[in-house]
Design a protein around this motif. Structure first.
Motif, mmCIF file in Angstrom:
data_model
loop_
_atom_site.group_PDB
_atom_site.id
_atom_site.type_symbol
_atom_site.label_atom_id
_atom_site.label_comp_id
_atom_site.label_asym_id
_atom_site.label_seq_id
_atom_site.Cartn_x
_atom_site.Cartn_y
_atom_site.Cartn_z
ATOM 1 N N GLN A 25 4.119 -4.729 7.273
ATOM 2 C CA GLN A 25 2.909 -4.913 7.177
ATOM 3 C C GLN A 25 2.322 -6.215 7.831
ATOM 4 O OE1 GLN A 25 4.477 -3.453 5.068
ATOM 5 N NE2 GLN A 25 3.543 -1.737 4.125
ATOM 6 N N ARG A 26 3.244 -7.127 7.324
ATOM 7 C CA ARG A 26 2.916 -8.624 7.856
ATOM 8 C C ARG A 26 3.132 -8.836 9.210
ATOM 9 N NH1 ARG A 26 5.908 -10.873 4.373
ATOM 10 N NH2 ARG A 26 7.998 -11.472 5.677
ATOM 11 N N MET A 27 3.901 -8.200 9.862
ATOM 12 C CA MET A 27 4.110 -8.162 11.407
ATOM 13 C C MET A 27 2.889 -7.567 12.199
ATOM 14 S SD MET A 27 7.085 -9.786 12.241
ATOM 15 C CE MET A 27 7.127 -9.257 13.937
ATOM 16 N N VAL A 28 2.507 -6.395 11.563
ATOM 17 C CA VAL A 28 1.216 -5.779 12.095
ATOM 18 C C VAL A 28 0.287 -6.617 11.988
ATOM 19 C CG1 VAL A 28 -0.274 -3.811 11.810
ATOM 20 C CG2 VAL A 28 2.346 -3.192 11.705
ATOM 21 N N ILE A 29 -0.322 -7.320 10.749
ATOM 22 C CA ILE A 29 -0.986 -8.099 10.882
ATOM 23 C C ILE A 29 -1.126 -9.421 11.776
ATOM 24 C CG2 ILE A 29 -2.176 -9.970 9.175
ATOM 25 C CD1 ILE A 29 -1.460 -8.179 6.982
ATOM 26 N N GLU A 52 -25.242 -19.326 4.784
ATOM 27 C CA GLU A 52 -24.816 -20.500 4.215
ATOM 28 C C GLU A 52 -23.887 -20.012 3.294
ATOM 29 O OE1 GLU A 52 -26.604 -22.973 0.253
ATOM 30 O OE2 GLU A 52 -28.089 -21.708 1.584
ATOM 31 N N CYS A 53 -23.593 -18.752 2.915
ATOM 32 C CA CYS A 53 -22.284 -18.127 2.450
ATOM 33 C C CYS A 53 -22.038 -16.884 3.127
ATOM 34 C CB CYS A 53 -22.768 -17.731 0.520
ATOM 35 S SG CYS A 53 -21.284 -17.124 -0.127
ATOM 36 N N LEU A 54 -20.827 -17.218 3.528
ATOM 37 C CA LEU A 54 -20.146 -15.736 4.366
ATOM 38 C C LEU A 54 -19.514 -15.170 3.380
ATOM 39 C CD1 LEU A 54 -19.828 -15.176 7.388
ATOM 40 C CD2 LEU A 54 -17.592 -16.139 7.309
ATOM 41 N N ARG A 55 -19.941 -13.847 3.341
ATOM 42 C CA ARG A 55 -19.312 -12.726 2.378
ATOM 43 C C ARG A 55 -18.275 -12.015 3.095
ATOM 44 N NH1 ARG A 55 -24.311 -13.716 0.462
ATOM 45 N NH2 ARG A 55 -25.138 -11.825 1.641
ATOM 46 N N ILE A 56 -17.165 -12.103 2.668
ATOM 47 C CA ILE A 56 -15.653 -11.247 3.189
ATOM 48 C C ILE A 56 -15.218 -10.260 2.506
ATOM 49 C CG2 ILE A 56 -13.505 -11.485 4.267
ATOM 50 C CD1 ILE A 56 -14.438 -14.551 4.731
ATOM 51 N N ALA A 57 -14.964 -8.990 2.999
ATOM 52 C CA ALA A 57 -14.360 -8.231 2.087
ATOM 53 C C ALA A 57 -13.164 -7.586 2.977
ATOM 54 C CB ALA A 57 -15.286 -6.805 1.886
ATOM 55 N N ASP A 58 -12.023 -7.691 1.757
ATOM 56 C CA ASP A 58 -10.680 -7.088 2.403
ATOM 57 C C ASP A 58 -10.262 -5.570 1.652
ATOM 58 O OD1 ASP A 58 -8.199 -6.575 3.654
ATOM 59 O OD2 ASP A 58 -7.322 -8.568 3.059
ATOM 60 N N LEU A 59 -10.312 -4.570 2.475
ATOM 61 C CA LEU A 59 -10.308 -3.206 1.733
ATOM 62 C C LEU A 59 -8.851 -3.029 1.874
ATOM 63 C CD1 LEU A 59 -13.510 -1.529 3.464
ATOM 64 C CD2 LEU A 59 -13.251 -3.018 1.455
ATOM 65 N N GLY A 60 -8.374 -2.481 0.596
ATOM 66 C CA GLY A 60 -6.846 -2.300 0.666
ATOM 67 C C GLY A 60 -5.802 -3.423 0.507
ATOM 68 N N CYS A 61 -6.316 -4.491 -0.169
ATOM 69 C CA CYS A 61 -5.727 -5.784 -0.112
ATOM 70 C C CYS A 61 -4.131 -5.555 -0.595
ATOM 71 C CB CYS A 61 -6.602 -6.754 -0.799
ATOM 72 S SG CYS A 61 -6.643 -6.545 -2.611
ATOM 73 N N SER A 62 -3.864 -4.945 -1.484
ATOM 74 C CA SER A 62 -2.645 -4.784 -2.147
ATOM 75 C C SER A 62 -2.246 -6.096 -3.065
ATOM 76 C CB SER A 62 -1.677 -4.253 -1.144
ATOM 77 O OG SER A 62 -0.441 -3.900 -2.000
ATOM 78 N N SER A 159 -6.273 -3.606 6.751
ATOM 79 C CA SER A 159 -5.005 -3.282 7.243
ATOM 80 C C SER A 159 -4.132 -2.369 6.685
ATOM 81 C CB SER A 159 -4.237 -4.644 7.551
ATOM 82 O OG SER A 159 -2.997 -4.447 8.189
ATOM 83 N N TYR A 160 -3.635 -1.377 7.187
ATOM 84 C CA TYR A 160 -2.629 -0.291 6.926
ATOM 85 C C TYR A 160 -3.290 0.335 5.581
ATOM 86 C CZ TYR A 160 1.254 -0.337 9.633
ATOM 87 O OH TYR A 160 2.223 -0.039 10.699
ATOM 88 N N SER A 161 -4.438 0.825 5.503
ATOM 89 C CA SER A 161 -5.132 1.397 4.297
ATOM 90 C C SER A 161 -5.821 2.625 4.753
ATOM 91 C CB SER A 161 -6.220 0.224 3.774
ATOM 92 O OG SER A 161 -5.221 -0.812 3.233
ATOM 93 N N LEU A 162 -6.200 2.531 5.896
ATOM 94 C CA LEU A 162 -7.394 3.637 6.365
ATOM 95 C C LEU A 162 -6.629 4.867 6.608
ATOM 96 C CD1 LEU A 162 -9.577 1.686 8.875
ATOM 97 C CD2 LEU A 162 -9.961 2.315 6.382
ATOM 98 N N HIS A 163 -5.227 5.092 6.564
ATOM 99 C CA HIS A 163 -4.745 6.400 6.684
ATOM 100 C C HIS A 163 -4.441 7.035 5.386
ATOM 101 C CE1 HIS A 163 -1.810 3.320 5.504
ATOM 102 N NE2 HIS A 163 -0.975 4.227 5.082
ATOM 103 N N TRP A 164 -5.081 6.346 4.158
ATOM 104 C CA TRP A 164 -4.870 7.339 3.001
ATOM 105 C C TRP A 164 -6.289 7.966 3.090
ATOM 106 C CZ3 TRP A 164 -0.688 7.291 0.204
ATOM 107 C CH2 TRP A 164 0.263 6.225 0.369
ATOM 108 N N LEU A 165 -6.062 9.304 2.822
ATOM 109 C CA LEU A 165 -7.221 10.159 2.797
ATOM 110 C C LEU A 165 -7.753 10.302 1.381
ATOM 111 C CD1 LEU A 165 -6.185 13.328 4.810
ATOM 112 C CD2 LEU A 165 -7.630 11.586 5.431
#
Length: 292
Positions: A25-29, A52-62, A159-165
């Motif tokens: 997964q690190r290589m893919v990132i 002023e504040c940048l909001r970031i979401a990481d989905l499936g962060c593990s 990253s590497y999360s959207l394949h989960w149904l």
């Protein structure tokens, strides 16, 4: 029991943990990093002012050494844009509010324990303002449902999360009725879904392949020498271990814990046999979207 109550990567730092089996997964990132940089740069090009504040979401962060890698990279990209603009006296770097999302059984405590050192590293690498203007929190839950208020996120990464149904595990105990909630679409399927849903414009859709044993050679083990048989065995075990780190929770629910060691030991040998006959590749899709 629903998938979100069962599915999680193996926690902790043991041999079968996701933390110790996430080199692939690190290589893919890393491979996808240029697309991330291009997408953010394009989104804030033409002198568009940062919020002023940048909001970031990481989905499936593990929970692994990879968890904060993307956050760090996004901050680095924004810093570079801000530094370029400050010379032109356009704007300054925003504060960062980061939401790390995964299912409730994720090992969030391990992430929280790593935050003090992450903030200190930011201060050393990028100055005090980055260490004190970055606020990281957890957002447990399935991203197939609503996690945030409307129009509240500026950058969303996965990253590497959207394949989960998003579906339930079949409760029947027999193997022929067992269902693994995974699906790997091709490029055209993804493009069709995006177009039919209509909320986003597709900016980039790139595909690349990685070998099953991508990430086997790392900085930590690069000096090890194997003969052919040992090399095959170690590579087979490497693949079996990262599959175990990601899938064991689902398999345990269906078949129990007692068979896991034997199951994944057999898988390692099956992988060796299979890779000797043909070259196995993971197909990866890198997608960049902007909200309409």
């Amino acid at each position: 029991m629903e998938v979100e109550q069962v599915l999680h990567m193996n926690s902790g730092v043991g041999q079968a943990s996701y933390a110790n089996n996430s080199s692939l997964q690190r290589m893919v990132i890393s491979i996808a990093r240029p697309t991330l940089k291009e997408s953010i740069t394009e989104a804030y090009c033409n002198n568009k002012v940062f919020p002023e504040c940048l909001r970031i979401a990481d989905l499936g962060c593990s929970s692994s050494p990879n968890t904060l890698t993307v956050v760090s990279e996004i901050i680095h990209i924004i810093e570079a844009i801000s530094c370029q603009r400050s010379n032109q006296q356009i704007d300054k770097s925003p504060a960062f509010q980061v939401f790390l999302n995964d299912l409730p059984m994720n090992d969030f405590n391990a992430i929280f324990r790593s935050l003090p050192s992450f903030y200190e590293r930011l201060k050393k690498e990028k100055g005090d303002k980055f260490g004190t203007n970055c606020f990281i929190t957890a957002m447990p839950g399935s991203f197939y449902g609503r996690l945030f208020p409307n129009n509240s996120m500026h950058i969303v990464h996965s990253s590497y999360s959207l394949h989960w149904l998003s579906q339930n595990i079949i409760e029947a105990e027999s193997l022929d009725k067992f269902n693994m909630p995974l699906y790997f679409p091709n490029e055209k399927e993804v493009e069709n879904v995006i177009q039919e849903e209509g909320s986003f414009s597709l900016q980039k859709l790139n595909a690349f392949e990685t070998a099953w044993d991508t990430g086997f050679i790392t900085i930590e083990n690069s000096d090890k020498k194997y003969n052919d048989d040992d090399d095959k065995l170690e590579r087979g075990k490497y693949i079996s271990d990262y599959m175990r780190a990601g899938l064991e929770s689902v398999l345990v629910k269906q078949f129990g814990e007692t068979v896991m060691d034997e199951l994944f030991q057999r898988l390692a040998y099956k992988v060796i046999e299979s890779m000797a006959k043909e070259k196995w590749q993971h197909k990866n899709l890198v997608i960049s979207l902007t909200k309409k």
